[in-house]
Design a protein around this motif. Structure first.
Motif, PDB file in Angstrom:
ATOM      1  N   ARG A 122       0.778  -1.162   0.083  1.00 50.92           N
ATOM      2  CA  ARG A 122      -0.003  -0.207   0.040  1.00 50.92           C
ATOM      3  C   ARG A 122       0.802   1.367   0.039  1.00 50.92           C
ATOM      4  O   ARG A 122       0.541   2.268  -0.474  1.00 50.92           O
ATOM      5  CB  ARG A 122      -0.697  -0.174   1.269  1.00 50.92           C
ATOM      6  CG  ARG A 122      -2.200  -0.972   1.099  1.00 50.92           C
ATOM      7  CD  ARG A 122      -3.115  -0.653   2.553  1.00 50.92           C
ATOM      8  NE  ARG A 122      -3.956  -1.643   2.512  1.00 50.92           N
ATOM      9  CZ  ARG A 122      -5.359  -1.365   2.258  1.00 50.92           C
ATOM     10  NH1 ARG A 122      -5.300  -0.457   1.468  1.00 50.92           N
ATOM     11  NH2 ARG A 122      -6.093  -2.257   1.854  1.00 50.92           N
ATOM     12  N   ASP A 181      -8.189   5.602  -5.342  1.00 54.27           N
ATOM     13  CA  ASP A 181      -9.523   5.101  -5.389  1.00 54.27           C
ATOM     14  C   ASP A 181      -9.705   4.118  -6.688  1.00 54.27           C
ATOM     15  O   ASP A 181     -10.134   3.002  -6.722  1.00 54.27           O
ATOM     16  CB  ASP A 181     -10.787   5.865  -5.267  1.00 54.27           C
ATOM     17  CG  ASP A 181     -11.234   6.189  -3.981  1.00 54.27           C
ATOM     18  OD1 ASP A 181     -10.754   5.295  -3.140  1.00 54.27           O
ATOM     19  OD2 ASP A 181     -11.685   7.023  -3.613  1.00 54.27           O
ATOM     20  N   GLU A 184      -7.750   0.921  -6.735  1.00 56.33           N
ATOM     21  CA  GLU A 184      -7.740   0.126  -5.962  1.00 56.33           C
ATOM     22  C   GLU A 184      -8.938  -0.614  -6.565  1.00 56.33           C
ATOM     23  O   GLU A 184      -9.287  -1.862  -6.760  1.00 56.33           O
ATOM     24  CB  GLU A 184      -8.531   0.346  -4.842  1.00 56.33           C
ATOM     25  CG  GLU A 184      -8.553  -0.362  -3.559  1.00 56.33           C
ATOM     26  CD  GLU A 184      -8.776   0.293  -2.226  1.00 56.33           C
ATOM     27  OE1 GLU A 184      -9.868   0.600  -2.127  1.00 56.33           O
ATOM     28  OE2 GLU A 184      -7.795   0.279  -1.328  1.00 56.33           O
TER      29      GLU A 184
ATOM     30  N   MET B   1      -5.769  -2.665   8.141  1.00 58.98           N
ATOM     31  CA  MET B   1      -6.013  -1.228   7.695  1.00 58.98           C
ATOM     32  C   MET B   1      -7.495  -1.553   6.788  1.00 58.98           C
ATOM     33  O   MET B   1      -7.614  -2.453   6.127  1.00 58.98           O
ATOM     34  CB  MET B   1      -4.805  -0.698   6.623  1.00 58.98           C
ATOM     35  CG  MET B   1      -5.576   0.511   6.105  1.00 58.98           C
ATOM     36  SD  MET B   1      -4.126   1.592   5.303  1.00 58.98           S
ATOM     37  CE  MET B   1      -2.872   1.506   6.562  1.00 58.98           C
ATOM     38  N   SER B   2      -8.320  -0.387   6.892  1.00 63.34           N
ATOM     39  CA  SER B   2      -9.701  -0.185   6.354  1.00 63.34           C
ATOM     40  C   SER B   2      -9.762  -0.367   4.824  1.00 63.34           C
ATOM     41  O   SER B   2      -8.552   0.187   4.645  1.00 63.34           O
ATOM     42  CB  SER B   2     -10.373   0.701   7.247  1.00 63.34           C
ATOM     43  OG  SER B   2     -10.298   1.948   6.567  1.00 63.34           O
ATOM     44  N   ASN B   3     -10.556  -0.606   4.410  1.00 60.53           N
ATOM     45  CA  ASN B   3     -10.548  -0.537   2.854  1.00 60.53           C
ATOM     46  C   ASN B   3     -11.908   0.712   2.511  1.00 60.53           C
ATOM     47  O   ASN B   3     -12.666   0.602   1.597  1.00 60.53           O
ATOM     48  CB  ASN B   3     -11.377  -1.932   2.187  1.00 60.53           C
ATOM     49  CG  ASN B   3     -10.008  -2.762   2.047  1.00 60.53           C
ATOM     50  OD1 ASN B   3      -9.076  -2.467   1.847  1.00 60.53           O
ATOM     51  ND2 ASN B   3     -10.329  -3.864   2.239  1.00 60.53           N
ATOM     52  N   PRO B   5     -13.299   4.390   1.429  1.00 57.59           N
ATOM     53  CA  PRO B   5     -12.947   4.964   0.315  1.00 57.59           C
ATOM     54  C   PRO B   5     -11.740   6.116   0.683  1.00 57.59           C
ATOM     55  O   PRO B   5     -11.818   6.379   1.766  1.00 57.59           O
ATOM     56  CB  PRO B   5     -14.085   5.688  -0.130  1.00 57.59           C
ATOM     57  CG  PRO B   5     -15.254   4.937   0.442  1.00 57.59           C
ATOM     58  CD  PRO B   5     -14.707   4.437   1.657  1.00 57.59           C
ATOM     59  N   ARG B  11      -7.964   7.997   6.095  1.00 55.18           N
ATOM     60  CA  ARG B  11      -7.359   6.658   5.521  1.00 55.18           C
ATOM     61  C   ARG B  11      -5.953   7.275   4.935  1.00 55.18           C
ATOM     62  O   ARG B  11      -5.009   6.451   4.956  1.00 55.18           O
ATOM     63  CB  ARG B  11      -8.071   5.731   4.662  1.00 55.18           C
ATOM     64  CG  ARG B  11      -7.552   4.738   4.025  1.00 55.18           C
ATOM     65  CD  ARG B  11      -8.347   3.821   3.153  1.00 55.18           C
ATOM     66  NE  ARG B  11      -7.606   2.967   2.566  1.00 55.18           N
ATOM     67  CZ  ARG B  11      -8.097   2.264   1.694  1.00 55.18           C
ATOM     68  NH1 ARG B  11      -9.398   2.056   1.163  1.00 55.18           N
ATOM     69  NH2 ARG B  11      -7.125   1.124   0.984  1.00 55.18           N
TER      70      ARG B  11
END
Lengths: 205, 175
Positions: A122, A181, A184, B1-3, B5, B11
């Motif tokens: 990430r 975004d 992903e 870790m969160s997903n 947006p 985030r």
């Protein structure tokens, strides 16, 4: 003198710079030891390339040799001054590399694709996205978010008002979020596309 | 870790913090102290060198060249119109520096403040294109002529001596 205190660190840097201007060789070695990693990390954050960052670091310290006497401590810290030099050198080199590319996004050409200094995927993806931001947003984010300069110091390095820094940070974050975004939603680990970058830029403006 | 947006700032901020921490671990290549010191010395020498050049060898020929362009036409005009060589002016520094092939004597330039036996001069050899003498009747041919300039300590040319004066006179007379 407590070197962990930023103020005393600035004092040491300023004294070293004055000694460099006076021709003290050891001061140059000492300042390089203290600050070369800062310059290297800034350039690496901007271009995501170790070789690029190494070249920038060398050029910045050559500028230090030539321009040490021009430093004015009333305008900011030595660290911020060095970032200012690093910014000019980085932008010059990015422009130069752009001249030799055709239809690729300019900044992608500076990437060493096989370099994976940052292990976490990430984080790696975030760094890749930052390296593809338009340069005015990228430099503000790198200085403020990654090098932890204050708003005022960032404004000094970028030679613009603090309000402009805030605006660029806001837009840069929004653009970054849009790029991430989209990345992903695509293949895992895929870098955000140029289309996403441009689309996000339209959203920002 | 969160997903969540990415438009949710926390985030992005969390990942920026991770990147910030990761960058702190990025190190530049090891320092080569000898190379740094060499770079320092090179730079300091480069700062000194241009000062030496500015006061010396580079300025002198440039000043002499500029002076000759302004003055030589007038001097040649005098030579051509008189049809004879001007009276040589004795110059203290001339003798040791005279080249073997020199055939003329130094002639004072029109704008020159004059020569002094107690002053020191430098001799600068130049090649002047004949086309530069277009103002002098009959000097339109191609080629160059060699001359020595007598230059004062202030960089101003005081006198000129043509090493091929005979050739020049012939070429002027032939026209």
């Amino acid at each position: 003198m407590d070197e962990t205190d930023p103020a005393s660190g600035d004092t040491i840097d300023a004294r070293l710079l004055a000694d460099i201007a006076a021709g003290v060789e050891q001061a140059f070695v000492d300042l390089y030891r203290r600050r070369h990693n800062d310059v290297f990390r800034f350039a690496f954050a901007m271009a995501k390339s170790r070789s690029f960052a190494q070249d920038v670091t060398q050029e910045v310290f050559l500028n230090v040799l030539e321009n040490a006497r021009r430093f004015d401590s009333r305008k900011g810290s030595v660290r911020a001054w060095l970032f200012g030099c690093a910014r000019y050198v980085t932008l010059d080199r990015l422009r130069l590399e752009r001249r030799w590319t055709d239809d690729m996004p300019a900044d992608l050409t500076t990437l060493d694709s096989d370099e994976s200094l940052l292990a976490d995927q990430r984080v790696e993806r975030l760094h890749a996205a930052i390296a593809r931001l338009p340069v005015e947003y990228r430099e503000a984010l790198v200085l403020f978010e990654l090098q932890e300069l204050s708003y005022a110091e960032t404004a000094m390095v970028l030679d613009c008002p603090v309000g402009t820094v805030r605006s660029r940070l806001h837009r840069g974050r929004a653009l970054l979020a849009a790029m991430l975004d989209e990345g992903e939603q695509g293949a895992p680990g895929a870098e955000p596309s140029l289309a996403a970058s441009l689309q996000a830029r339209e959203v920002c403006s | 870790m969160s997903n969540a947006p990415y438009d949710a700032s926390p985030r992005l901020q969390a990942e920026l913090a991770q990147l910030r921490a990761a960058l702190r671990g990025v190190e530049a290549p090891p320092i080569e102290e000898a190379a740094l010191r060499a770079q320092f010395r090179d730079c300091k020498q480069a700062e000194i060198a241009p000062v030496g050049r500015a006061g010396g060898s580079r300025r002198l020929p440039l000043a002499a060249a500029a002076a000759v362009v302004l003055a030589v036409g007038g001097a040649l005009t005098v030579v051509a119109l008189r049809g004879e060589r001007p009276v040589p002016v004795p110059v203290a520094a001339e003798a040791p520096e005279a080249a073997p092939e020199a055939v003329g004597a130094f002639q004072p330039l029109l704008s020159s403040p004059g020569l002094s036996a107690s002053a020191s001069y430098s001799v600068v050899r130049v090649r002047i294109p004949l086309s530069a003498f277009a103002a002098v009747p009959g000097t339109t041919q191609d080629g160059t002529i060699e001359a020595d300039l007598l230059v004062g300590e202030d960089g101003l040319a005081r006198a000129i001596r043509f090493n091929e004066a005979d050739a020049l006179r012939v070429s002027v007379a032939d026209q």
